[in-house]
Design a protein around this motif. Structure first.
Motif, mmCIF file in Angstrom:
data_model
loop_
_atom_site.group_PDB
_atom_site.id
_atom_site.type_symbol
_atom_site.label_atom_id
_atom_site.label_comp_id
_atom_site.label_asym_id
_atom_site.label_seq_id
_atom_site.Cartn_x
_atom_site.Cartn_y
_atom_site.Cartn_z
ATOM 1 N N THR A 88 48.106 24.809 4.692
ATOM 2 C CA THR A 88 49.421 25.008 5.303
ATOM 3 C C THR A 88 50.461 24.140 4.599
ATOM 4 O OG1 THR A 88 48.473 25.511 7.471
ATOM 5 C CG2 THR A 88 50.774 24.803 7.422
ATOM 6 N N ARG A 93 58.232 23.117 7.347
ATOM 7 C CA ARG A 93 58.024 22.984 8.789
ATOM 8 C C ARG A 93 59.152 22.185 9.440
ATOM 9 N NH1 ARG A 93 53.860 26.430 10.469
ATOM 10 N NH2 ARG A 93 52.790 26.923 8.519
ATOM 11 N N SER A 94 59.445 22.530 10.688
ATOM 12 C CA SER A 94 60.460 21.794 11.429
ATOM 13 C C SER A 94 59.914 20.430 11.826
ATOM 14 C CB SER A 94 60.851 22.571 12.685
ATOM 15 O OG SER A 94 59.769 22.613 13.607
ATOM 16 N N ARG A 96 59.682 19.247 14.750
ATOM 17 C CA ARG A 96 58.812 19.428 15.915
ATOM 18 C C ARG A 96 57.416 19.874 15.485
ATOM 19 N NH1 ARG A 96 60.308 23.083 21.268
ATOM 20 N NH2 ARG A 96 58.434 22.579 22.476
ATOM 21 N N GLU A 97 57.367 20.812 14.527
ATOM 22 C CA GLU A 97 56.073 21.271 14.028
ATOM 23 C C GLU A 97 55.336 20.150 13.310
ATOM 24 O OE1 GLU A 97 56.404 25.956 12.917
ATOM 25 O OE2 GLU A 97 57.762 24.614 11.820
ATOM 26 N N ARG A 100 53.723 17.809 15.760
ATOM 27 C CA ARG A 100 52.497 18.385 16.316
ATOM 28 C C ARG A 100 51.357 18.308 15.303
ATOM 29 N NH1 ARG A 100 50.037 22.805 15.460
ATOM 30 N NH2 ARG A 100 51.780 23.765 14.351
ATOM 31 N N ILE A 101 51.636 18.639 14.045
ATOM 32 C CA ILE A 101 50.606 18.609 13.006
ATOM 33 C C ILE A 101 50.069 17.191 12.821
ATOM 34 C CG2 ILE A 101 50.235 18.842 10.510
ATOM 35 C CD1 ILE A 101 52.145 21.297 10.662
#
Length: 261
Positions: A88, A93-94, A96-97, A100-101
């Motif tokens: 990935t 990615r934002s 927020r993403e 999370r990651i």
């Protein structure tokens, strides 16, 4: 013995395609500043980090070691290129993403330990899972605290632990969520030689026994000798790699880099 992760590979298997790696950089560029003050910290780095391997990143000061790790861990955004985690690309990615990651797929071990002083060792270990609303695997937690020699220290707060014990708590915290990759930034930098050797042995065993992937930035040839592979950087570029490193081979490679050979 705790069962290893399902994606365990042979310890010296190379990865041919970045998408198959635990982490990878593809033509990665990171530029800081503008104009005359511009610094090109990464200058087109392409490298893969195989699953279930312990890889050390080394190079002279300013070579881009920490910048590469921070981009691969989603802590810094590259200027160009791809930073891949389990295939990935993190670059698009934002925030927020990325949060999370980092919480769900990445474990961190830093030189400064980064433990919360008001929490016990056990609460520090399980904190990332608590924040994610997940419960720890009791069998894995029991294995980690036993293997790390922390079973009698779980009720102690960081101030009541030695530096080596605090770093082992940080390692347990990084491993308990079974992340895709554990990133370790100079994990022995604040430790004496005995405690440092214990921490490196634990990281080595996490790879061997749990099938974990560890990527460690270090300047110490002795620390790098615990790894399966050493990736060398110089001036923001990949300058070579050493499989099955030992202190002599790493020291010689660093000497050659310093001499510009």
């Amino acid at each position: 013995m705790y069962a290893p992760l399902a994606h365990e590979h042979h310890p010296y298997q190379h990865v041919d395609h970045p998408a198959d790696a635990a982490a990878a950089a593809v033509d990665l560029v990171k530029v800081y500043g503008k104009g005359e003050t511009q610094v090109r910290a990464l200058d087109g780095v392409s490298v893969t980090f195989a699953r279930a391997r312990f890889t050390a990143i080394m190079g002279p000061s300013g070579s881009g070691k920490s910048t590469l790790m921070h981009c691969l861990a989603g802590l810094d955004r590259p200027t160009a290129g791809q930073a891949l985690l389990a295939g990935t690309d993190l670059a698009g990615r934002s925030e927020r993403e990325l949060t999370r990651i980092r919480r769900e797929q990445i474990g961190f071990v830093f030189q400064a330990f980064n433990l919360l002083p008001q929490l016990t060792a056990e609460r520090n270990i399980t904190l990332p899972l608590d924040l994610a609303g997940r419960r720890p695997d009791p069998e894995l937690l029991r294995y980690l605290v036993t293997a790390l020699g922390l079973a009698e220290r779980l009720g102690h707060r960081p101030a009541e632990l030695s530096g080596g014990q605090q770093q082992r708590v940080a390692i347990a915290r990084a491993l308990v969520s079974r992340p895709e990759v554990v990133f370790a930034d100079e994990p022995t930098g604040n430790l004496d030689s005995r405690s440092g050797a214990q921490v490196l042995s634990v990281l080595r065993e996490a790879v061997r026994e749990l099938g974990q992937t560890v990527v460690m930035v270090t300047h110490d040839p002795g620390a790098a000798a615990h790894a399966d592979r050493v990736v060398l950087l110089a001036d923001g570029r990949v300058a070579g790699a050493i499989d099955r490193p030992d202190v002599a081979s790493v020291t010689d490679a660093l000497r050659r880099l310093a001499a510009g050979r």
